[in-house]
Write a protein that holds these residues in place. Structure first.
Motif, PDB file in Angstrom:
ATOM      1  N   HIS A 362       0.731  -1.151   0.000  1.00 51.89           N
ATOM      2  CA  HIS A 362      -0.013  -0.021   0.057  1.00 51.89           C
ATOM      3  C   HIS A 362       0.868   1.221  -0.043  1.00 51.89           C
ATOM      4  N   THR A 363       0.145   2.223  -0.302  1.00 51.49           N
ATOM      5  CA  THR A 363       0.948   3.656  -0.221  1.00 51.49           C
ATOM      6  C   THR A 363       0.910   4.036   1.399  1.00 51.49           C
ATOM      7  N   GLY A 364       1.688   5.074   1.707  1.00 50.66           N
ATOM      8  CA  GLY A 364       1.721   5.498   3.035  1.00 50.66           C
ATOM      9  C   GLY A 364       0.106   5.866   3.313  1.00 50.66           C
ATOM     10  N   ASP A 365      -0.729   6.143   2.523  1.00 51.13           N
ATOM     11  CA  ASP A 365      -2.089   6.386   2.790  1.00 51.13           C
ATOM     12  C   ASP A 365      -3.018   5.521   2.639  1.00 51.13           C
ATOM     13  N   GLY A 366      -2.531   4.283   2.603  1.00 55.31           N
ATOM     14  CA  GLY A 366      -3.459   3.123   2.563  1.00 55.31           C
ATOM     15  C   GLY A 366      -3.859   2.637   1.297  1.00 55.31           C
ATOM     16  N   ASP A 367      -3.594   3.239   0.194  1.00 56.26           N
ATOM     17  CA  ASP A 367      -4.096   2.736  -1.113  1.00 56.26           C
ATOM     18  C   ASP A 367      -3.359   1.467  -1.624  1.00 56.26           C
ATOM     19  N   LEU A 368      -4.330   0.524  -2.220  1.00 58.09           N
ATOM     20  CA  LEU A 368      -3.627  -0.668  -2.581  1.00 58.09           C
ATOM     21  C   LEU A 368      -2.552  -0.388  -3.752  1.00 58.09           C
ATOM     22  N   LEU A 369      -1.387  -0.752  -3.752  1.00 56.85           N
ATOM     23  CA  LEU A 369      -0.638  -0.796  -4.916  1.00 56.85           C
ATOM     24  C   LEU A 369      -0.528  -2.142  -5.554  1.00 56.85           C
ATOM     25  N   ALA A 370      -0.374  -3.288  -4.734  1.00 55.66           N
ATOM     26  CA  ALA A 370      -0.269  -4.734  -5.575  1.00 55.66           C
ATOM     27  C   ALA A 370      -0.619  -5.727  -4.395  1.00 55.66           C
ATOM     28  N   SER A 391      14.203  -0.588   1.910  1.00 54.10           N
ATOM     29  CA  SER A 391      13.256  -1.041   0.504  1.00 54.10           C
ATOM     30  C   SER A 391      13.023  -2.565   0.562  1.00 54.10           C
ATOM     31  N   SER A 392      13.615  -3.228   1.748  1.00 57.89           N
ATOM     32  CA  SER A 392      13.366  -4.653   1.717  1.00 57.89           C
ATOM     33  C   SER A 392      12.697  -5.042   3.204  1.00 57.89           C
ATOM     34  N   ALA A 393      11.681  -6.060   3.141  1.00 55.16           N
ATOM     35  CA  ALA A 393      11.154  -6.530   4.573  1.00 55.16           C
ATOM     36  C   ALA A 393      11.692  -8.291   4.516  1.00 55.16           C
ATOM     37  N   TRP A 394      11.469  -8.586   5.596  1.00 53.61           N
ATOM     38  CA  TRP A 394      12.024 -10.151   5.655  1.00 53.61           C
ATOM     39  C   TRP A 394      10.941 -10.745   6.554  1.00 53.61           C
ATOM     40  N   PHE A 395      10.754 -12.048   6.432  1.00 59.50           N
ATOM     41  CA  PHE A 395       9.629 -12.793   7.138  1.00 59.50           C
ATOM     42  C   PHE A 395       9.988 -14.279   7.001  1.00 59.50           C
ATOM     43  N   THR A 396       9.219 -15.163   7.745  1.00 59.10           N
ATOM     44  CA  THR A 396       9.601 -16.724   7.820  1.00 59.10           C
ATOM     45  C   THR A 396       8.525 -17.327   7.039  1.00 59.10           C
ATOM     46  N   TYR A 397       8.729 -18.108   6.291  1.00 59.91           N
ATOM     47  CA  TYR A 397       7.400 -18.867   5.498  1.00 59.91           C
ATOM     48  C   TYR A 397       7.578 -20.321   5.738  1.00 59.91           C
ATOM     49  N   THR A 398       6.653 -21.040   5.810  1.00 61.02           N
ATOM     50  CA  THR A 398       6.412 -22.442   6.119  1.00 61.02           C
ATOM     51  C   THR A 398       4.925 -22.932   5.537  1.00 61.02           C
ATOM     52  N   ASP A 399       4.990 -24.113   5.157  1.00 54.11           N
ATOM     53  CA  ASP A 399       3.675 -24.985   4.919  1.00 54.11           C
ATOM     54  C   ASP A 399       3.895 -26.236   5.521  1.00 54.11           C
ATOM     55  N   ALA A 412      11.573  -2.761  -4.947  1.00 54.43           N
ATOM     56  CA  ALA A 412      11.670  -2.479  -6.310  1.00 54.43           C
ATOM     57  C   ALA A 412      11.058  -3.476  -7.078  1.00 54.43           C
ATOM     58  N   THR A 413      11.300  -4.754  -6.969  1.00 54.27           N
ATOM     59  CA  THR A 413      10.639  -5.731  -7.866  1.00 54.27           C
ATOM     60  C   THR A 413       9.188  -6.417  -7.414  1.00 54.27           C
ATOM     61  N   ARG A 414       8.818  -5.858  -6.103  1.00 56.47           N
ATOM     62  CA  ARG A 414       7.916  -6.199  -5.351  1.00 56.47           C
ATOM     63  C   ARG A 414       7.527  -7.959  -5.703  1.00 56.47           C
ATOM     64  N   ARG A 415       8.758  -8.593  -5.244  1.00 53.34           N
ATOM     65  CA  ARG A 415       8.736  -9.874  -5.341  1.00 53.34           C
ATOM     66  C   ARG A 415       9.270 -10.363  -4.283  1.00 53.34           C
ATOM     67  N   CYS A 416       8.850 -11.765  -3.744  1.00 53.98           N
ATOM     68  CA  CYS A 416       9.611 -12.470  -2.555  1.00 53.98           C
ATOM     69  C   CYS A 416      10.469 -13.436  -3.135  1.00 53.98           C
ATOM     70  N   VAL A 417      11.649 -13.411  -2.362  1.00 54.11           N
ATOM     71  CA  VAL A 417      12.626 -14.440  -2.901  1.00 54.11           C
ATOM     72  C   VAL A 417      13.312 -14.932  -1.703  1.00 54.11           C
ATOM     73  N   PRO A 418      13.784 -16.101  -1.627  1.00 52.78           N
ATOM     74  CA  PRO A 418      14.397 -16.777  -0.487  1.00 52.78           C
ATOM     75  C   PRO A 418      15.675 -15.838   0.006  1.00 52.78           C
ATOM     76  N   ASP A 419      15.789 -15.726   1.351  1.00 48.84           N
ATOM     77  CA  ASP A 419      16.830 -14.830   1.661  1.00 48.84           C
ATOM     78  C   ASP A 419      18.174 -15.628   1.576  1.00 48.84           C
ATOM     79  N   THR A 420      19.248 -14.955   1.442  1.00 48.17           N
ATOM     80  CA  THR A 420      20.539 -15.457   1.608  1.00 48.17           C
ATOM     81  C   THR A 420      21.119 -15.044   2.702  1.00 48.17           C
ATOM     82  N   PRO A 421      21.504 -15.637   3.922  1.00 47.28           N
ATOM     83  CA  PRO A 421      21.981 -15.245   4.905  1.00 47.28           C
ATOM     84  C   PRO A 421      23.710 -15.197   4.519  1.00 47.28           C
TER      85      PRO A 421
END
Length: 717
Positions: A362-370, A391-399, A412-421
Motif C-alpha cells: 500500500h501507499t503511506g495513505d493506505g491505497d492498494l498498490l499490489a 526497501s526490503s522486508a523479511w519474514f519466515t514462510y512455512t507450509d 523495487a521488484t515487488r517480489r518475494c525471494v528466499p533470503d541468502t544469509p
C-alpha cells in the motif's frame, strides 16, 4: 461391566482417593486427588515414582520406537533451510538472527557486519552443555553495539537479563532479575533501556529504567499498573514510547503514548490513547521512520484494520482508517518501507484467510498498490523491516511440506525471494555439531504428501475448516492423528512439523481442525469458542473426529487425538465426552481442572477465556465440560498418554497429575493410561534432543494403538 474402582487396570500403581465433597454454588463437587496438587509433597513424590515405573514398563511394549526416532530426525534435518530460524533484525547495517545448525540441541544468536561472515554472539550451550539453559529473548540496541538478552534454566521461566558487547562478545552488564520474560526498549543513545519488572508474588507490573553498568537495585520505577500484562516499545527515532497493558491473555488492552525519558528522575506522564478493556478489543502502534504513526486494531473491525494516528492528537477518536477491514481476511501484521529513489513511504501488510497468508503493498495513505505473491499456500510470520527505513522486508514462510525458511520482499521488484544469509564462520564449532543430524532415512515415500483443506459441519451446522494431510496413493481408512488448538484467538496455520512429516511418511493421515476459539476467523471466531461458549470448541473438535470416520478417512480403532497446552485441554475434554471415538489420546501440559485452574501458575490470566468458578453461572458452565470432573468410573477409555514437566510455571502440572489418577481409577478397558513426567524442562522451548525424545514417544504410542507401522529403515550417510 465391572467398575474400575473394584478392579483397577493391571499395572496401575496404588493411588489414594479421598472422598471429601465440596459444595460450590449448590453443586456437590468431588475432588479425590487434590493431594496431588502439592508436587513436592512426600505422597506425590512416591506416586510419581510409581508412575515412572509404570511408564517405563509400558513404553517398552511400543514397537518400532527406534524407527520413529529415525523418521523424526530425518524430517528435522532434511533441509538446510531449518538452520535459519528467524528473519534478521537490522541495526545500522549490522545483522542479527537466530540459527539452528543441524545436530545442535539449541539455536544460537548470530551477528554479521555489512559484507562480512556471520559469527556466533550468544550460545546457550557455552555455559551449560547439558542443554537446560535456553535463550528466551534478545534485543539489539539502536547502534547495534549492544544486545540485551534473556536466558532461563530448566524451563523455570524466570530469565536472567544481561547485556553483551557485540564487538568483543563480552558480557558487560547484568544479571538483572525481571521476574518473568520482559520486553526491552532501548533509549536512542544506547546508555539505558526500559524493562518490565514482575515482583515475586505480586499481580502488578513495574516499568523500570536501567542504566547500563549500574546496580539493578537502583533502577527507578517510571510507571506501574495493577494489570498483569505490560509491554513497552520505542519509536525508531527514540523520542516516543508505547506502553500496552491488559488484564488477561485474551482481554482488550490499553495503550499509552509518552515521551522517552532523558534522565532517571523524569516523569513519563503517559497519555492514554486507547482503551479496549471494555469491549475486549486490542490495538498496537507502529512507528514509521518518517515520524508517522499507525495503529493496527480490531476495534470495530473483527478482522482488523489499519489506522493513521496523528501524534498531535493520538487518541482513538481521531484515528483515521487507511486500510479497511476485509471480512474473512485477518490483518496480522504491518511494516513500513521506504521506496528507493523517491523516499516515499510504503506499507506492507500480511493477511490470512482460513489460515493461509497473503501480502499486500500500500501507499503511506493506505491505497492498494499490489497483491504480492507469497511463496506458497502457507503461513507468513515475523514480518520485519529495518527501523530506520529500507526497501526490503523479511519474514519466515512455512507450509505442511516446507520447513520454515526466511524470505525477503524487495520493494523495487515487488517480489518475494528466499533470503541468502551471510556465510557462517564455523571456527570453534564442535565437529559433532557440524556432522550430527546428516543421516537420512529413506522411507519409500518419494512424493510430497497430499494437502487438502476440507470443510465439515459442527453440531449446530456451523461450517468448520480442517487441513488433511495424507500419503500419496493411499486411501482410507488410515491410522489418523487429529489435533486442534481452539483457544486464546490463536490460529493453527499451515506449518511444517517433523511429527506430521514422519507420521505421513509412515502411511498415516494427519488432520488439523480450525475450531472455534482460534483466530482463523477473526475476533468473532475466537469469541464463539471462549467463555460461556467454550463448549463450541470441544464440539467442533468432536465433529471433526466424526466427519473423518463418516467420510471413510479413518475409523475409531485407528483414530488418535493429540494436543498440548490448550490443545491438550481439548483432547482431555474430547476423550471424557466421547471416549468411544478414539483408539488413543495424548494430552500434554494441559489444564484439566477447570474449577481451580486460576489458583495455579498464571491461570488467573485466563479467566476471560474460560470463566471462573467464583461466579455461580460460570461455575456451572465449567463443571459441564471440566475434563477432570467429567471422568466417570466404569468407562471404556482409550489408551491415554499424559505428559508434563515436573514443574510447569505456566500450566501447573497438578492438572495432568490429577487427570492421570482419575483416568487410571475410572477406566474399565484394558488399554493403558500412563504418565510421562520429565525433569529439567518447562512449558516453553526445550533442546532438540529432548523435543525429539518426546515426539518419538508420542508417535510410537499412537502408532501402537492405531496399527501404524513405519517403513523399513535404510540409513545413508
Amino acid at each position: 461391566m465391572t467398575s474400575a474402582s473394584a478392579l483397577p487396570s493391571p499395572g496401575f500403581p496404588p493411588t489414594r482417593r479421598d472422598t471429601a465433597v465440596e459444595h460450590l454454588h449448590g453443586h456437590a463437587v468431588a475432588d479425590p486427588y487434590r493431594w496431588l496438587e502439592d508436587g513436592n509433597g512426600p505422597e506425590c513424590e512416591a506416586w510419581l515414582e510409581h508412575q515412572a515405573r509404570l511408564y517405563t514398563s509400558r513404553a517398552a511394549t511400543w514397537p518400532h520406537r527406534s524407527a520413529w526416532q529415525a523418521l523424526l530426525r530425518s524430517a528435522t534435518a532434511r533441509t538446510d533451510a531449518l538452520s535459519a530460524v528467524s528473519p534478521p533484525v537490522w541495526r545500522r547495517g549490522r545483522r542479527f538472527f537466530l540459527r539452528h545448525p543441524p545436530g545442535r540441541p539449541l539455536p544460537v544468536l548470530m551477528t554479521a557486519e555489512p559484507g562480512g561472515p556471520a559469527r556466533t554472539l550468544l550460545d546457550p550451550l557455552a555455559g551449560d552443555p547439558s542443554g537446560s539453559t535456553t535463550l528466551d529473548a534478545w534485543r539489539p540496541s539502536p547502534s547495534g553495539e549492544l544486545v540485551a538478552y534473556q536466558m532461563s534454566y530448566q524451563g523455570d521461566e524466570r530469565p536472567r537479563l544481561g547485556v553483551v558487547d557485540v564487538s568483543t562478545g563480552h558480557v558487560v552488564d547484568g544479571p538483572l532479575d525481571p521476574g518473568r520474560q520482559t520486553p526491552v526498549a532501548w533509549l536512542a543513545d544506547d546508555t539505558a533501556f526500559l524493562y518490565v519488572h514482575t515482583p515475586r508474588g505480586g499481580t502488578g507490573r513495574q516499568l523500570r529504567l536501567h542504566r547500563v553498568g549500574t546496580a539493578p537495585g537502583r533502577d527507578p520505577v517510571l510507571f506501574t499498573t495493577d494489570l498483569p500484562q505490560l509491554s513497552v516499545t520505542t519509536s525508531p527515532d527514540g523520542r516516543h514510547l508505547m506502553l500496552s497493558a491488559s488484564p488477561g491473555a485474551t482481554s482488550g488492552n490499553r495503550l499509552w503514548l509518552a515521551r522517552a525519558p532523558h534522565h532517571p528522575e523524569q516523569d513519563l506522564r503517559p497519555a492514554l490513547v486507547f482503551d479496549g478493556t471494555g469491549d475486549a478489543s486490542r490495538a498496537v502502534l507502529k512507528f514509521a521512520p518518517d515520524g508517522r504513526v499507525y495503529a493496527v486494531t480490531d476495534h470495530g473491525a473483527p478482522f482488523g484494520r489499519l489506522c493513521a494516528v496523528d501524534p498531535a492528537d493520538p487518541h482513538l477518536r481521531a484515528w483515521t482508517t487507511v486500510v479497511a477491514e476485509e471480512p474473512g481476511s485477518v490483518l496480522s501484521a504491518c511494516v513500513t518501507l521506504t521506496e528507493p529513489g523517491t523516499g516515499r513511504l510504503r506499507l506492507l501488510t500480511a493477511h490470512s484467510r482460513h489460515g493461509v497468508s497473503g501480502l499486500r503493498l500500500h501507499t503511506g495513505d493506505g491505497d492498494l498498490l499490489a497483491e504480492v505473491a507469497a511463496p506458497g499456500n502457507g503461513h507468513v510470520a515475523r514480518l520485519t523491516a529495518p527501523p530506520e527505513g529500507a526497501s526490503s522486508a523479511w519474514f519466515t514462510y512455512t507450509d505442511f511440506t516446507t520447513p520454515p525458511c526466511v524470505h525477503r520482499f524487495d520493494l523495487a521488484t515487488r517480489r518475494c525471494v528466499p533470503d541468502t544469509p551471510p556465510e557462517c564462520d564455523t571456527r570453534g564449532t564442535p565437529s559433532a555439531a557440524r556432522s550430527a543430524g546428516r543421516a537420512e532415512v529413506r522411507t519409500g515415500v518419494r512424493e510430497h504428501p497430499r494437502v487438502a483443506q476440507v470443510g465439515y459441519p459442527s453440531f449446530d451446522r456451523t461450517p468448520v475448516r480442517m487441513h488433511l494431510i495424507t500419503p500419496p496413493g493411499r486411501t482410507g481408512p488410515l491410522p489418523t492423528l487429529l489435533t486442534a488448538y481452539g483457544g486464546f484467538g490463536a490460529s493453527t496455520p499451515p506449518a511444517y512439523s517433523p511429527a506430521i512429516t514422519a507420521w505421513v511418511a509412515a502411511g498415516g493421515a494427519y488432520a488439523i481442525a480450525s475450531v472455534r476459539g482460534g483466530g482463523e476467523g477473526g475476533t468473532a471466531w475466537h469469541a464463539a469458542g471462549s467463555g460461556a461458549d467454550k463448549p463450541n470448541a470441544i464440539a467442533d473438535f468432536l465433529a471433526a473426529a466424526r466427519w473423518l470416520i463418516d467420510q471413510g478417512h479413518t475409523d475409531s480403532d485407528r483414530l488418535a487425538i493429540r494436543g498440548s497446552s490448550h490443545s491438550g485441554f481439548l483432547v482431555a475434554a474430547a476423550l471424557t465426552r466421547a471416549p468411544e471415538l478414539f483408539a488413543a489420546a495424548v494430552c500434554s501440559d494441559a489444564v484439566t481442572d477447570m474449577l481451580r485452574y486460576d489458583r495455579f501458575g498464571i491461570g488467573h490470566l485466563w479467566r476471560q477465556e474460560f470463566g471462573t468458578a467464583e461466579d455461580p453461572d460460570e461455575c456451572a458452565a465449567l463443571l459441564g465440560y471440566s475434563p477432570y470432573h467429567r471422568v466417570r468410573p466404569g468407562t471404556d477409555y482409550p489408551a491415554v498418554l499424559l505428559t508434563c514437566p515436573r514443574t510447569d510455571p505456566r500450566v501447573d502440572s497438578m492438572h495432568v497429575r490429577k487427570m492421570t489418577a482419575a483416568l487410571q481409577h475410572a477406566t474399565a478397558s484394558d488399554r493403558p493410561v500412563v504418565l510421562r513426567c520429565e525433569d529439567g524442562v518447562g512449558h516453553g522451548p526445550r533442546s532438540l534432543d529432548r523435543s525429539l525424545d518426546l515426539q518419538t514417544d508420542v508417535l510410537a504410542f499412537c502408532a501402537a494403538h492405531t496399527g501404524l507401522a513405519p517403513p523399513p529403515q535404510q540409513h545413508r550417510r
